[in-house]
Design a protein around this motif. Structure first.
Motif, short mmCIF file in Angstrom:
data_model
loop_
_atom_site.label_atom_id
_atom_site.label_comp_id
_atom_site.label_asym_id
_atom_site.label_seq_id
_atom_site.Cartn_x
_atom_site.Cartn_y
_atom_site.Cartn_z
N PHE A 736 -32.58 56.41 -17.75
CA PHE A 736 -33.59 56.50 -16.69
C PHE A 736 -33.06 57.28 -15.48
CE2 PHE A 736 -34.48 52.28 -18.70
CZ PHE A 736 -35.65 52.66 -19.35
N LEU A 737 -33.92 58.11 -14.92
CA LEU A 737 -33.57 58.83 -13.69
C LEU A 737 -34.02 57.97 -12.50
CD1 LEU A 737 -32.67 61.47 -12.23
CD2 LEU A 737 -35.03 62.20 -12.36
N ILE A 738 -33.06 57.38 -11.80
CA ILE A 738 -33.39 56.52 -10.65
C ILE A 738 -32.59 57.01 -9.45
CG2 ILE A 738 -33.35 54.16 -9.75
CD1 ILE A 738 -33.49 53.19 -12.70
N ASP A 739 -33.28 57.59 -8.48
CA ASP A 739 -32.60 58.09 -7.27
C ASP A 739 -32.49 57.00 -6.21
OD1 ASP A 739 -32.27 60.68 -8.27
OD2 ASP A 739 -34.29 61.25 -7.69
N GLU A 740 -33.55 56.18 -6.13
CA GLU A 740 -33.59 55.15 -5.07
C GLU A 740 -34.01 53.82 -5.70
OE1 GLU A 740 -35.11 53.08 -2.65
OE2 GLU A 740 -33.07 53.26 -1.84
N PRO A 741 -33.05 52.97 -6.09
CA PRO A 741 -33.37 51.78 -6.89
C PRO A 741 -34.40 50.84 -6.24
CG PRO A 741 -31.01 52.14 -6.82
CD PRO A 741 -31.61 53.10 -5.85
N GLN A 742 -34.28 50.60 -4.92
CA GLN A 742 -35.18 49.61 -4.29
C GLN A 742 -36.63 50.09 -4.28
OE1 GLN A 742 -33.34 48.77 -0.48
NE2 GLN A 742 -32.18 47.05 -1.35
N GLN A 743 -36.85 51.34 -3.91
CA GLN A 743 -38.21 51.89 -3.88
C GLN A 743 -38.79 51.95 -5.31
OE1 GLN A 743 -40.27 53.07 -1.14
NE2 GLN A 743 -41.69 52.92 -2.85
N THR A 744 -37.94 52.34 -6.28
CA THR A 744 -38.39 52.40 -7.69
C THR A 744 -38.78 51.01 -8.18
OG1 THR A 744 -36.84 54.24 -8.01
CG2 THR A 744 -37.78 53.25 -9.99
N TYR A 745 -37.97 50.00 -7.80
CA TYR A 745 -38.25 48.62 -8.22
C TYR A 745 -39.60 48.15 -7.67
CZ TYR A 745 -37.62 43.68 -9.24
OH TYR A 745 -37.78 42.41 -9.73
N GLN A 746 -39.87 48.45 -6.39
CA GLN A 746 -41.15 48.05 -5.78
C GLN A 746 -42.33 48.69 -6.51
OE1 GLN A 746 -41.69 45.75 -3.48
NE2 GLN A 746 -39.48 45.38 -3.53
N THR A 747 -42.21 50.00 -6.86
CA THR A 747 -43.29 50.69 -7.58
C THR A 747 -43.48 50.08 -8.96
OG1 THR A 747 -42.70 52.74 -6.43
CG2 THR A 747 -44.14 52.94 -8.34
N LEU A 748 -42.36 49.82 -9.65
CA LEU A 748 -42.44 49.21 -10.99
C LEU A 748 -43.16 47.87 -10.95
CD1 LEU A 748 -38.88 50.09 -12.30
CD2 LEU A 748 -40.97 50.53 -13.56
N LYS A 749 -42.88 47.09 -9.90
CA LYS A 749 -43.52 45.77 -9.75
C LYS A 749 -45.04 45.92 -9.65
CE LYS A 749 -42.82 41.61 -7.00
NZ LYS A 749 -42.19 41.06 -5.79
N LEU A 750 -45.47 46.92 -8.85
CA LEU A 750 -46.92 47.17 -8.68
C LEU A 750 -47.55 47.69 -9.97
CD1 LEU A 750 -46.82 48.88 -5.16
CD2 LEU A 750 -47.76 46.62 -5.67
N VAL A 751 -46.83 48.56 -10.69
CA VAL A 751 -47.33 49.09 -11.97
C VAL A 751 -47.53 47.97 -12.97
CG1 VAL A 751 -46.72 50.49 -13.99
CG2 VAL A 751 -46.41 51.44 -11.71
N VAL A 752 -46.50 47.12 -13.13
CA VAL A 752 -46.57 46.02 -14.10
C VAL A 752 -47.72 45.08 -13.76
CG1 VAL A 752 -45.35 43.96 -14.97
CG2 VAL A 752 -44.13 46.14 -14.76
N SER A 753 -47.90 44.78 -12.48
CA SER A 753 -48.99 43.90 -12.05
C SER A 753 -50.36 44.50 -12.39
CB SER A 753 -48.88 43.66 -10.54
OG SER A 753 -50.03 43.00 -10.07
N ALA A 754 -50.56 45.80 -12.09
CA ALA A 754 -51.84 46.47 -12.38
C ALA A 754 -52.11 46.52 -13.87
CB ALA A 754 -51.83 47.88 -11.79
N VAL A 755 -51.07 46.77 -14.67
CA VAL A 755 -51.22 46.86 -16.14
C VAL A 755 -51.56 45.49 -16.71
CG1 VAL A 755 -49.95 47.27 -18.30
CG2 VAL A 755 -49.76 48.90 -16.42
N GLN A 756 -50.90 44.44 -16.23
CA GLN A 756 -51.19 43.09 -16.74
C GLN A 756 -52.61 42.64 -16.39
OE1 GLN A 756 -47.87 40.88 -15.11
NE2 GLN A 756 -46.62 41.18 -16.95
#
Length: 802
Positions: A736-756
């Motif tokens: 995975f290409l991750i430049d900024e772990p904290q910001q990426t984690y926050q986006t992932l959290k929102l994506v997973v929530s919307a998908v669920q």
């Protein structure tokens, strides 16, 4: 040897035909066909035909894949054994029946049971040899019974309304009645009703079987009443006995997707999250970039992302952001945009959508000429035929390259605005990143797309870019390959171009073009298309050919005593006018300026008892046209609607049926100029940003996220690992290409929530639909295997995912 071609059919309606490969028992077609499926279907069928010049082409065999089995073969190369083609197995359509068992007291005082069978209607029967004159034969099957009744023949329709009742006398065994009567007893539950549909043929060979259905009388139950729709089935034991291996096999790659799309507000959280991607810092932490990271192929993510950003009007900031990030990661200016990254795939897809007309007007005339003339252009001495001259071939190829190069470099003013804006952004990013290192990079960043990924592939495979209907024959394909290679190198602005070629004959040929004027022409062209100026597409005066082909039209009755019959004509649509001609290449018999097209709508089948009809409404009259199949009809309606969308006098209402015998069939008004009785369908605006269904693309993106949910979870773990533990990278997270772990984690959290949330909506919708669905209804006839499969899946698991 045989001269074979292959057809693609929805049930039995042909929607595509390959070219003919002559004198071969192992023909290779290599043709791609893509279409939106405009109606429900049961089978996707492929037929192989052997051409016969003197009589009707004979069918060799077929492959029929049931709709519910398409997912098994999704995106896999598969060899299918050919099956024999037989009228007894070629079945489509459905029939609506009503059965009623009632007691009748006879004159002698006995009780007789009568079965009343009502044949109500049929839908979607096959058309045999261009006609369908159906009737139904109804018979009661049982010991020593052979009585059969027939309905009236319904002429020229494949959706007949019969509404006829037939009575059959049956008896009950003693256990069913108190009254004694002395007749042969038979158990009603062992009887069955047979309904066969036939096409009344005028030929001496007899009537053709269209399909049948067998209904056991035990379905009547205690009420004695049963009403349902049935899918027609092939004749039992019908068809010729042929060894399947004798027919051969067909290699197919089928890609089938089916999206179940909710109303728009359900997608708002996920759609907003995606459209914000361009403003997220860094862009690698955005939802769109994350999709590219988790998908197995970048192309999977690029297609729906580009369409969604075009729809939302945010394609330019998004592409600029991901391109700028990729340029900053690039170390060597010579490798800029050379990989299959999300950036390159997204820009490819945008050019395909925005640049199709640009390609048509730039390359189509010269490509048509190359494919028609068949001039020898082989310059490899090893491949040269004895009858060919190397110098002549080289001169032919040089002339073609010169002409194609000239039309490309002179076409800058026609380049679509959205492409110019993207190229401007690429040029600026590359120039600032490699300032003082490589001054040419501002050109190579743009040429790597416009030449390498746009013009060169279109020359190489014109059929994939709608420049030709079929894959070119091998000699023409070789010519196009040589042209494509040369044009690609001319546009690349490499330092030592002859060294680019592995083949010595190509390096020698390229010496013809090693002049300064070619490099200057490329730079001027790239400068023009990557400047921030805009051109209005309407200012292009030359007409652009949008679509052409054969269709059947009804005479418009422009002469007072003119015949209003149906004739086959060659239709041609440009951005200026819609015309029809007696044959291709002849002068126009009728020309309709685009500004005179007031509406383009479907025509109800009952008007002329003909399928796939539509109407082009003009100020004085409507032109009625029949397309060859449902896909063609959709394509013509779609493109005619788009090209006439901006007409100021467009109608808001229309007549869905024809004006015949002094009145409109739909509303019975007698005045031929009476205003329409039905609102016009909302056509798409003539704007690429809105020529997309945003909800459907968001649903596609949700499906991808849902499919790769395990990777999303792994990516979250990788973010946590990098935030807490700053040592050597763990192998399982390194992809995975991750430049900024904290910001990426926050986006992932929102994506997973919307998908669920969307997953829950789909599950709830399926449960509700399952409760409401009735088998035997018009939507789900008895015999629908896909519905039976659906019921089985619902009962097995409540977490079934579409």
């Amino acid at each position: 040897m045989r001269d074979c071609y292959c057809t693609v059919n929805l049930d039995q309606e042909e929607v595509f035909r390959t070219k003919i490969i002559e004198k071969s028992l192992c023909p290779f077609y290599g043709e791609d066909f893509y279409c939106e499926i405009p109606r429900s279907f049961r089978h996707l069928s492929f037929y192989i035909f052997d051409r016969d010049v003197f009589r009707r082409d004979s069918s060799i065999g077929k492959v029929a894949v049931q709709k519910e089995d398409l997912q098994k073969y999704h995106a896999k190369d598969t060899w299918f054994p050919l099956q024999p083609v037989s009228a007894d197995s070629e079945v489509q359509g459905k029939v609506h029946l009503e059965l009623r068992l009632s007691e009748v007291i006879t004159d002698s005082g006995g009780v007789c049971h009568k079965l009343a069978t009502r044949v109500l209607e049929c839908q979607g029967l096959p058309i045999v040899n261009g006609q369908c004159d159906p009737y139904a034969a109804v018979s009661l099957l049982g010991p020593s019974r052979s009585e059969a009744r027939k309905t009236k023949v319904k002429r020229k329709t494949n959706n007949p309304q019969f509404d006829e009742v037939f009575y059959f006398e049956v008896t009950r065994p003693l256990s069913y009645t108190k009254r004694q009567f002395d007749v042969e007893e038979e158990d009603v539950d062992k009887l069955a009703l047979r309904v066969d549909l036939w096409n009344a043929s005028n030929l001496k060979f007899g009537d053709e079987f269209l399909g049948g259905v067998r209904v056991p009388l035990k379905v009547l139950g205690p009420t004695g009443v049963h009403e349902a729709w049935y899918f027609l089935q092939p004749r039992e034991g019908g068809g010729r006995v042929v060894k399947v291996e004798e027919l051969g096999s067909l290699r197919l790659n089928i890609v089938y997707t089916e999206d179940h799309v909710f109303s728009s507000h359900r997608y708002t959280p996920l759609r907003d999250l995606l459209l914000l991607s361009a403003s997220i810092q860094p862009v690698s932490a955005s939802a769109a970039h994350i999709l590219g990271e988790v998908c197995r192929e970048k192309q999977e993510a690029a297609v729906p992302l580009v369409r969604l950003f075009l729809h939302g009007g945010k394609i330019l900031p998004f592409l600029s952001a991901i391109a700028h990030a990729e340029v900053n990661r690039t170390q060597d200016p010579n490798t800029i945009f050379r990989g299959n990254s999300l950036t390159s795939k997204c820009i490819d897809e945008t050019m395909k959508l925005a640049g199709m007309h640009y390609l048509q007007v730039t390359l189509k005339p010269i490509i048509d000429e190359i494919c028609t003339d068949h001039k020898p252009c082989e310059i490899d001495p090893v491949r040269l035929k004895e009858s060919e001259n190397l110098e002549t071939n080289r001169e032919n190829l040089r002339a073609y390259v010169d002409r194609i190069f000239s039309v490309i470099t002179a076409s800058g003013v026609r380049c679509p605005t959205v492409m110019c804006d993207i190229f401007f952004s690429l040029r600026e990013s590359a120039a600032s990143r490699f300032q003082g290192v490589d001054e040419e990079v501002r050109y190579t960043a743009v040429s790597s797309f416009i030449f390498l990924r746009f013009f060169a592939p279109a020359i190489l495979s014109p059929n994939l870019f709608q420049l030709r209907p079929h894959h070119p024959d091998p000699p023409t394909s070789r010519t196009l390959t040589l042209i494509s290679k040369t044009v690609q190198t001319l546009g690349s602005l490499a330092k030592s171009k002859s060294a680019n070629f592995k083949e010595s004959y190509m390096a020698a040929f390229y010496e013809f073009f090693n002049e300064q004027k070619y490099g200057d022409a490329v730079k001027n062209f790239l400068e023009l298309i990557s400047s921030s100026g805009h051109w209005d597409q309407k200012s292009i005066e030359s007409p652009i050919m949008l679509k052409e082909g054969v269709m059947i039209k009804r005479a418009q009755g422009r002469n007072r005593f003119g015949m209003k019959n149906f004739k086959k004509r060659w239709f041609r649509l440009t951005n200026h006018e819609f015309t029809y001609h007696k044959t291709k290449g002849e002068g126009a018999l009728c020309s309709i300026p685009i500004e005179n097209i007031l509406a383009v709508e479907r025509l109800e089948e009952e008007s002329f008892k003909m399928k796939n009809m539509f109407q082009v409404v003009q100020p004085e009259r409507a032109l009625y046209i029949q397309a060859n199949n449902c896909v063609e009809a959709c394509d013509w309606i779609d493109i005619l609607t788009k090209v006439s969308q901006c007409n100021r006098k467009r109608l808001t209402t229309y007549h869905p049926s024809a004006y015949l015998n002094g009145h409109w069939l739909c509303c019975r008004q007698s005045a031929d100029m009476a205003s329409g009785c039905t609102p016009c369908t909302g056509g798409l605006p003539d704007n690429i940003q809105l020529d997309v269904d945003g909800d459907r693309e968001t649903e596609r993106i949700y499906s991808l996220f849902s499919c790769y949910m395990s990777k999303l979870v792994k990516m979250q773990e990788a973010c946590g690992s990098r935030s807490v533990y700053d040592g050597p990278e763990q192998d399982e997270y390194s992809s995975f290409l991750i430049d900024e772990p904290q910001q990426t984690y926050q986006t992932l959290k929102l994506v997973v929530s919307a998908v669920q949330t969307l997953e829950q909506r789909h599950t709830q919708y399926r449960r509700d639909k399952f409760k409401k669905t009735k088998i035997g209804s018009q939507e789900h006839p008895i015999g629908d295997k896909s519905f039976q499969c659906y019921i089985r899946q619902q009962s097995e698991s409540s977490t079934y995912s579409i």
